[in-house]
Write a protein that holds these residues in place. Structure first.
Motif, PDB file in Angstrom:
ATOM      1  N   ALA A  31       2.996  18.646 -50.880  1.00 19.58           N
ATOM      2  CA  ALA A  31       4.036  18.513 -51.680  1.00 19.58           C
ATOM      3  C   ALA A  31       5.176  18.892 -50.554  1.00 19.58           C
ATOM      4  O   ALA A  31       5.279  19.947 -50.135  1.00 19.58           O
ATOM      5  CB  ALA A  31       4.132  19.051 -52.863  1.00 19.58           C
ATOM      6  N   SER A  32       6.268  18.168 -50.630  1.00 20.47           N
ATOM      7  CA  SER A  32       7.228  18.547 -49.929  1.00 20.47           C
ATOM      8  C   SER A  32       8.292  19.412 -51.028  1.00 20.47           C
ATOM      9  O   SER A  32       8.667  18.582 -52.133  1.00 20.47           O
ATOM     10  CB  SER A  32       8.247  17.464 -49.497  1.00 20.47           C
ATOM     11  N   ALA A  33       8.684  20.492 -51.004  1.00 20.53           N
ATOM     12  CA  ALA A  33       9.245  21.062 -52.081  1.00 20.53           C
ATOM     13  C   ALA A  33      10.428  22.052 -51.505  1.00 20.53           C
ATOM     14  O   ALA A  33      10.273  22.427 -50.380  1.00 20.53           O
ATOM     15  CB  ALA A  33       8.353  22.082 -52.652  1.00 20.53           C
ATOM     16  N   TRP A  34      11.534  22.096 -52.552  1.00 22.81           N
ATOM     17  CA  TRP A  34      12.552  22.926 -52.109  1.00 22.81           C
ATOM     18  C   TRP A  34      12.532  23.909 -53.391  1.00 22.81           C
ATOM     19  O   TRP A  34      12.840  23.620 -54.506  1.00 22.81           O
ATOM     20  CB  TRP A  34      13.890  21.990 -52.308  1.00 22.81           C
ATOM     21  N   VAL A  35      12.593  25.108 -53.144  1.00 23.45           N
ATOM     22  CA  VAL A  35      12.359  26.316 -53.990  1.00 23.45           C
ATOM     23  C   VAL A  35      13.698  27.010 -54.082  1.00 23.45           C
ATOM     24  O   VAL A  35      14.131  27.673 -53.026  1.00 23.45           O
ATOM     25  CB  VAL A  35      11.308  27.137 -53.805  1.00 23.45           C
ATOM     26  N   GLY A  36      14.429  27.044 -55.463  1.00 24.22           N
ATOM     27  CA  GLY A  36      15.624  27.959 -55.398  1.00 24.22           C
ATOM     28  C   GLY A  36      15.521  28.813 -56.622  1.00 24.22           C
ATOM     29  O   GLY A  36      14.972  28.190 -57.738  1.00 24.22           O
ATOM     30  N   ALA A  37      15.628  29.892 -56.447  1.00 20.98           N
ATOM     31  CA  ALA A  37      15.400  30.871 -57.573  1.00 20.98           C
ATOM     32  C   ALA A  37      16.117  32.224 -57.434  1.00 20.98           C
ATOM     33  O   ALA A  37      16.299  32.410 -56.033  1.00 20.98           O
ATOM     34  CB  ALA A  37      13.798  31.232 -57.871  1.00 20.98           C
ATOM     35  N   SER A  38      16.268  32.737 -58.472  1.00 20.04           N
ATOM     36  CA  SER A  38      16.816  34.231 -58.069  1.00 20.04           C
ATOM     37  C   SER A  38      15.869  35.320 -57.521  1.00 20.04           C
ATOM     38  O   SER A  38      14.455  35.233 -57.300  1.00 20.04           O
ATOM     39  CB  SER A  38      17.202  34.999 -59.491  1.00 20.04           C
ATOM     40  N   ALA A  39      16.213  36.669 -57.078  1.00 19.95           N
ATOM     41  CA  ALA A  39      15.396  37.290 -56.368  1.00 19.95           C
ATOM     42  C   ALA A  39      14.499  37.776 -57.463  1.00 19.95           C
ATOM     43  O   ALA A  39      14.627  38.148 -58.578  1.00 19.95           O
ATOM     44  CB  ALA A  39      16.352  38.831 -56.096  1.00 19.95           C
ATOM     45  N   GLY A  40      13.413  38.316 -56.844  1.00 18.55           N
ATOM     46  CA  GLY A  40      12.223  38.739 -57.769  1.00 18.55           C
ATOM     47  C   GLY A  40      11.620  37.748 -58.878  1.00 18.55           C
ATOM     48  O   GLY A  40      10.795  38.038 -59.455  1.00 18.55           O
ATOM     49  N   THR A  41      11.752  36.434 -58.318  1.00 21.53           N
ATOM     50  CA  THR A  41      11.256  35.421 -59.356  1.00 21.53           C
ATOM     51  C   THR A  41       9.796  34.752 -58.851  1.00 21.53           C
ATOM     52  O   THR A  41       9.287  33.909 -59.592  1.00 21.53           O
ATOM     53  CB  THR A  41      12.196  34.242 -59.712  1.00 21.53           C
ATOM     54  N   GLY A  42       9.659  35.235 -57.605  1.00 27.01           N
ATOM     55  CA  GLY A  42       8.105  34.754 -56.866  1.00 27.01           C
ATOM     56  C   GLY A  42       8.310  33.704 -55.793  1.00 27.01           C
ATOM     57  O   GLY A  42       7.481  33.088 -55.456  1.00 27.01           O
ATOM     58  N   LYS A  43       9.531  33.519 -54.963  1.00 33.46           N
ATOM     59  CA  LYS A  43       9.557  32.598 -54.180  1.00 33.46           C
ATOM     60  C   LYS A  43       8.665  33.052 -52.837  1.00 33.46           C
ATOM     61  O   LYS A  43       7.927  32.294 -52.515  1.00 33.46           O
ATOM     62  CB  LYS A  43      11.191  32.590 -53.596  1.00 33.46           C
ATOM     63  N   THR A  44       8.461  34.411 -52.389  1.00 32.70           N
ATOM     64  CA  THR A  44       7.464  34.690 -51.466  1.00 32.70           C
ATOM     65  C   THR A  44       6.164  34.285 -51.715  1.00 32.70           C
ATOM     66  O   THR A  44       5.277  33.976 -50.930  1.00 32.70           O
ATOM     67  CB  THR A  44       7.818  36.259 -51.035  1.00 32.70           C
ATOM     68  N   ARG A  45       6.001  34.933 -52.959  1.00 35.46           N
ATOM     69  CA  ARG A  45       4.448  34.464 -53.523  1.00 35.46           C
ATOM     70  C   ARG A  45       4.231  32.892 -53.103  1.00 35.46           C
ATOM     71  O   ARG A  45       3.203  32.645 -52.931  1.00 35.46           O
ATOM     72  CB  ARG A  45       4.444  34.865 -55.039  1.00 35.46           C
ATOM     73  N   VAL A  46       5.108  32.105 -53.914  1.00 31.33           N
ATOM     74  CA  VAL A  46       4.836  30.837 -53.522  1.00 31.33           C
ATOM     75  C   VAL A  46       4.753  30.343 -52.097  1.00 31.33           C
ATOM     76  O   VAL A  46       3.847  29.766 -51.944  1.00 31.33           O
ATOM     77  CB  VAL A  46       6.152  30.097 -54.214  1.00 31.33           C
ATOM     78  N   LEU A  47       5.475  30.825 -51.372  1.00 26.88           N
ATOM     79  CA  LEU A  47       5.221  30.656 -49.762  1.00 26.88           C
ATOM     80  C   LEU A  47       3.964  30.840 -49.369  1.00 26.88           C
ATOM     81  O   LEU A  47       3.341  30.504 -48.479  1.00 26.88           O
ATOM     82  CB  LEU A  47       6.481  31.135 -49.170  1.00 26.88           C
ATOM     83  N   THR A  48       3.800  32.306 -49.727  1.00 34.23           N
ATOM     84  CA  THR A  48       2.328  32.871 -49.236  1.00 34.23           C
ATOM     85  C   THR A  48       1.235  32.098 -49.616  1.00 34.23           C
ATOM     86  O   THR A  48       0.209  31.730 -49.048  1.00 34.23           O
ATOM     87  CB  THR A  48       2.201  34.228 -49.891  1.00 34.23           C
ATOM     88  N   GLU A  49       1.382  31.615 -50.952  1.00 38.81           N
ATOM     89  CA  GLU A  49       0.272  30.659 -51.481  1.00 38.81           C
ATOM     90  C   GLU A  49       0.053  29.400 -50.910  1.00 38.81           C
ATOM     91  O   GLU A  49      -0.949  28.951 -50.777  1.00 38.81           O
ATOM     92  CB  GLU A  49       0.372  30.532 -53.016  1.00 38.81           C
ATOM     93  N   ARG A  50       1.344  28.895 -50.270  1.00 37.42           N
ATOM     94  CA  ARG A  50       1.436  27.533 -49.726  1.00 37.42           C
ATOM     95  C   ARG A  50       0.545  27.754 -48.404  1.00 37.42           C
ATOM     96  O   ARG A  50      -0.140  26.826 -47.890  1.00 37.42           O
ATOM     97  CB  ARG A  50       2.863  27.119 -49.399  1.00 37.42           C
ATOM     98  N   VAL A  51       0.899  28.739 -47.649  1.00 41.47           N
ATOM     99  CA  VAL A  51       0.248  29.202 -46.430  1.00 41.47           C
ATOM    100  C   VAL A  51      -1.372  29.276 -46.582  1.00 41.47           C
ATOM    101  O   VAL A  51      -2.137  28.631 -45.777  1.00 41.47           O
ATOM    102  CB  VAL A  51       0.843  30.490 -45.782  1.00 41.47           C
ATOM    103  N   LEU A  52      -1.704  30.019 -47.655  1.00 34.54           N
ATOM    104  CA  LEU A  52      -3.081  30.216 -47.865  1.00 34.54           C
ATOM    105  C   LEU A  52      -3.876  28.977 -48.178  1.00 34.54           C
ATOM    106  O   LEU A  52      -4.944  28.913 -47.695  1.00 34.54           O
ATOM    107  CB  LEU A  52      -3.077  31.194 -49.008  1.00 34.54           C
ATOM    108  N   ARG A  53      -3.083  27.991 -48.923  1.00 37.39           N
ATOM    109  CA  ARG A  53      -3.526  26.698 -49.398  1.00 37.39           C
ATOM    110  C   ARG A  53      -3.888  25.946 -48.149  1.00 37.39           C
ATOM    111  O   ARG A  53      -4.845  25.280 -47.901  1.00 37.39           O
ATOM    112  CB  ARG A  53      -2.980  26.044 -50.496  1.00 37.39           C
ATOM    113  N   ARG A  54      -2.861  26.130 -47.216  1.00 38.20           N
ATOM    114  CA  ARG A  54      -2.800  25.187 -46.085  1.00 38.20           C
ATOM    115  C   ARG A  54      -4.169  25.883 -45.163  1.00 38.20           C
ATOM    116  O   ARG A  54      -4.758  24.886 -44.440  1.00 38.20           O
ATOM    117  CB  ARG A  54      -1.588  25.454 -45.268  1.00 38.20           C
ATOM    118  N   LEU A  55      -4.127  27.061 -44.994  1.00 39.38           N
ATOM    119  CA  LEU A  55      -5.378  27.678 -44.179  1.00 39.38           C
ATOM    120  C   LEU A  55      -6.702  27.193 -44.815  1.00 39.38           C
ATOM    121  O   LEU A  55      -7.871  26.991 -44.071  1.00 39.38           O
ATOM    122  CB  LEU A  55      -5.272  29.066 -44.194  1.00 39.38           C
TER     123      LEU A  55
END
Length: 201
Positions: A31-55
């Motif tokens: 999916a092509s996604a644009w994530v906008g959220a406040s600090a501490g809401t899980g953006k880094t987690r989402v990006l990390t999971e995206r990389v893990l799923r890609r691997l």
């Protein structure tokens, strides 16, 4: 009293479940996604999971590039990725299956478990590993690789912030010293402007 508390708990669960669904959709590498959220809401987690799923999907580590704004964010993402992969390499099959199911929404087979366990070593062995760097570092690497195309001198160096401030300070001193009138040179526009500013200040 219990009815409002139950209603509040149900509302919180609904919000949490909605957020988890949205994060899961955003972590899907297809999916092509644009994530906008406040600090501490899980953006880094989402990006990390995206990389893990890609691997997990078979993408080679050296073919993945993640760009962040800050060095701290890049370090945090690299740390999370390494933690997840190192954990997958050693945990029990049941725990790994649960982690992969939670990540992808699909229960893995024996082959999928084995592939997930091998990812840590594959990332370590990959030339350069997963590239997680700041936008500045990425642009600098591009310029160093193609200096002629960018009309730069080969082997150029990038100044750090302190050196840049020192050069700016030196340039300011040179400009101000050059504006001072001498016996052979009458005061120029800059010298007159400086005299006016100095008088006002």
């Amino acid at each position: 009293m219990s009815a409002p508390v139950n209603a509040l708990s149900a509302a919180r669960r609904k919000i949490r479940d909605s957020a988890v669904r949205a994060q899961s959709q955003a972590s899907d590498p297809e999916a092509s996604a644009w994530v906008g959220a406040s600090a501490g809401t899980g953006k880094t987690r989402v990006l990390t999971e995206r990389v893990l799923r890609r691997l997990l999907g078979g993408t080679k580590a050296e073919h993945i590039l993640c760009l962040t704004f800050t060095k701290a964010a890049a370090a945090e993402m690299a740390s999370r990725l390494a933690r997840a992969l190192s954990r997958w390499a050693v945990i029990e099959d049941d725990a790994l299956a649960e982690a992969l199911d939670g990540l992808t929404g699909q229960a893995p087979d024996a082959e999928g478990l084995l592939a997930a366990r091998r990812l840590f070593a594959q990332v370590l062995d990959a030339p350069g590993g997963v590239k997680i760097q700041t936008i500045h570092a990425f642009c600098q690497a591009l310029l160093k690789r193609f200096p002629v195309e960018a009309q730069l001198a080969p082997h150029f160096t990038v100044l750090d912030e302190r050196d840049a401030l020192d050069l700016i300070d030196e340039a300011q001193h040179e400009v101000l010293a050059g504006a001072m009138p001498t016996e052979s040179d009458p005061p120029g526009d800059l010298a007159e402007a400086l005299a006016s500013v100095t008088a006002e200040a």
